[in-house]
Write an enzyme that holds these catalytic residues in place. Structure first.
Site, PDB file in Angstrom:
ATOM      1  N   CYS A  26      -2.850   4.377  -6.145  1.00  8.46           N
ATOM      2  CA  CYS A  26      -3.127   5.172  -4.870  1.00  8.46           C
ATOM      3  C   CYS A  26      -3.958   4.177  -3.879  1.00  8.46           C
ATOM      4  O   CYS A  26      -3.660   4.325  -2.572  1.00  8.46           O
ATOM      5  CB  CYS A  26      -3.827   6.517  -5.250  1.00  8.46           C
ATOM      6  SG  CYS A  26      -5.586   6.092  -6.040  1.00  8.46           S
ATOM      7  N   HIS A 164      -9.525   9.550  -6.014  1.00  4.49           N
ATOM      8  CA  HIS A 164      -8.244   9.328  -5.338  1.00  4.49           C
ATOM      9  C   HIS A 164      -8.112   8.838  -3.959  1.00  4.49           C
ATOM     10  O   HIS A 164      -9.038   9.527  -3.108  1.00  4.49           O
ATOM     11  CB  HIS A 164      -7.426  10.678  -5.547  1.00  4.49           C
ATOM     12  CG  HIS A 164      -6.018  10.779  -5.312  1.00  4.49           C
ATOM     13  ND1 HIS A 164      -5.069   9.609  -5.807  1.00  4.49           N
ATOM     14  CD2 HIS A 164      -5.331  11.221  -4.513  1.00  4.49           C
ATOM     15  CE1 HIS A 164      -3.894   9.604  -5.387  1.00  4.49           C
ATOM     16  NE2 HIS A 164      -4.002  10.756  -4.521  1.00  4.49           N
ATOM     17  N   ASN A 201      -0.594  11.904   0.817  1.00  7.47           N
ATOM     18  CA  ASN A 201      -0.863  11.612  -0.342  1.00  7.47           C
ATOM     19  C   ASN A 201       0.419  10.516  -1.164  1.00  7.47           C
ATOM     20  O   ASN A 201       1.392  10.410  -0.032  1.00  7.47           O
ATOM     21  CB  ASN A 201      -0.925  12.699  -1.218  1.00  7.47           C
ATOM     22  CG  ASN A 201      -1.305  12.647  -2.380  1.00  7.47           C
ATOM     23  OD1 ASN A 201      -1.703  11.656  -3.003  1.00  7.47           O
ATOM     24  ND2 ASN A 201      -1.510  13.869  -3.420  1.00  7.47           N
TER      25      ASN A 201
END
Lengths: 246, 104
Positions: A26, A164, A201
């Site tokens: 990520c 994240h 995302n």
């Protein structure tokens, strides 16, 4: 600060939603998205930068085991730019690969990277003026998220435990009147309209709101203000030659 | 007891049906019955957890079945979260102060 800002509405600035799959990258995907969005805004030039180069050429060389966005920026600075996604494509597997940074032509460069102030108003202003930035959040609530604006408290989503990284692409305010919804087969009354962040995302376009999600803006929901980072993009600067004798 | 049995009767079947649909939707298969049972149990726990989040959430978010509904919270964290906790940011970064915003 404008009332709303959504960089997805600008043509060819935000690339399609990626899927990190089994690779914990990520951090690399968020940084790559940040660099290419800023490059596209600044140079009106459509580039897709290589996430795989960030994974392979990161200092420890095991990018699928996790990292931080500043690892990505340091890698770009150390390698003097970033190759294209087309030349150096994402593999999506967890095994380490050799760094091929020298093999391919660079398509984007950064001159520096910056951590922004953790003031949400200042972040909104920076986003509106310069473009998308990266943030690192506590992803706990995303496991069960489907859609809508997440408004959590520090006890339901600890803002100190961020794990994240994603791309912050805009902000807005939910309109009044959309206050009822059906969830888990029973309806409930919605609360007041709320200001929100729009975040991209890297779990594919079928997750959340077509790959995006929204967090409440104004109370540091899930630690969104803890690490707001952005690259500063520009072409490589040629060093001035000196004629001074050694 | 009989009432309880009557009420409790259809629930496992419903849950299994929902889980079957989840497996089809997200292309999930489990290699043995024990694993299937474990994932079914996690799935049930996660649906309850999603319902709890739904009640606690102060915004307009909707929680429910997702591609991660057959994972425990720990597995989800291990698969998608960063292992290292950032203790400090690199020295070379700098904060952009809010009083510079007006310049742009």
């Amino acid at each position: 600060v404008p009332r709303t800002c959504d960089w997805r509405k600008a043509k060819n600035i935000i690339s399609s939603v990626k899927n990190q799959g089994s690779c914990k990258c990520c951090w690399a995907m968020a940084a790559a998205d940040n660099i290419q969005a800023l490059w596209r805004i600044k140079h009106q030039q459509f580039v897709d930068v290589s996430v795989q180069e960030l994974l392979d050429c990161e200092r420890c060389g095991n990018g699928c085991n996790g990292g931080f966005v500043w690892d990505a920026y340091l890698t770009v600075l150390n390698n003097s730019g970033l190759a294209s996604e087309k030349d150096y494509p994402f593999q999506g597997d967890r095994k380490p690969h050799r760094c091929l940074a020298k093999k391919y032509k660079k398509v984007a460069w950064i001159q520096d990277f910056t951590m922004l102030s953790n003031n949400e108003q200042a972040i909104a202003h920076y986003l509106a003026v310069h473009g998308p930035i990266t943030v690192t959040i506590n992803m706990k609530l995303l496991q069960h998220y489907q859609k809508g604006v997440i408004k959590a408290t520090p006890s339901s989503c600890d803002p100190r435990q961020v794990d994240h990284s994603v791309l912050l692409v805009g902000f807005g305010k939910e309109k009044e009147g959309m206050q009822t919804g059906t969830v888990l087969s029973h309806s409930r009354k919605r609360r007041h309209s709320s200001p929100y962040w729009i975040l991209k995302n890297s779990w594919g376009a079928h997750w959340g709101e077509k790959g995006y999600f929204r967090l409440y803006r104004g109370n540091n929901t899930c630690g969104v203000t803890k690490y707001p980072f952005t690259a500063q993009v520009d072409s490589p600067v040629k060093k001035a030659r000196t004629s001074c004798p050694p | 007891d009989s009432l309880l049995t009557k009420d409790a009767g259809p629930r496992p079947l419903e849950l299994k049906e929902v889980f079957k649909l989840f497996q089809i939707r997200f292309n999930r298969s489990y290699w043995n019955p024990a694993e299937y049972t474990r994932r079914l149990s996690i799935f049930a726990h996660n649906l309850a957890q999603a319902q709890r989040l739904q009640q606690e959430d102060l915004g307009t978010a909707e929680f429910g079945e997702t591609p991660f509904s057959d994972l425990t919270e720990e597995e989800f964290g291990q698969l998608y979260g960063q292992e290292r906790s950032p203790e400090r940011t690199p020295n070379m970064t700098k904060k952009v102060e809010s009083n510079t915003w007006g310049e742009s």
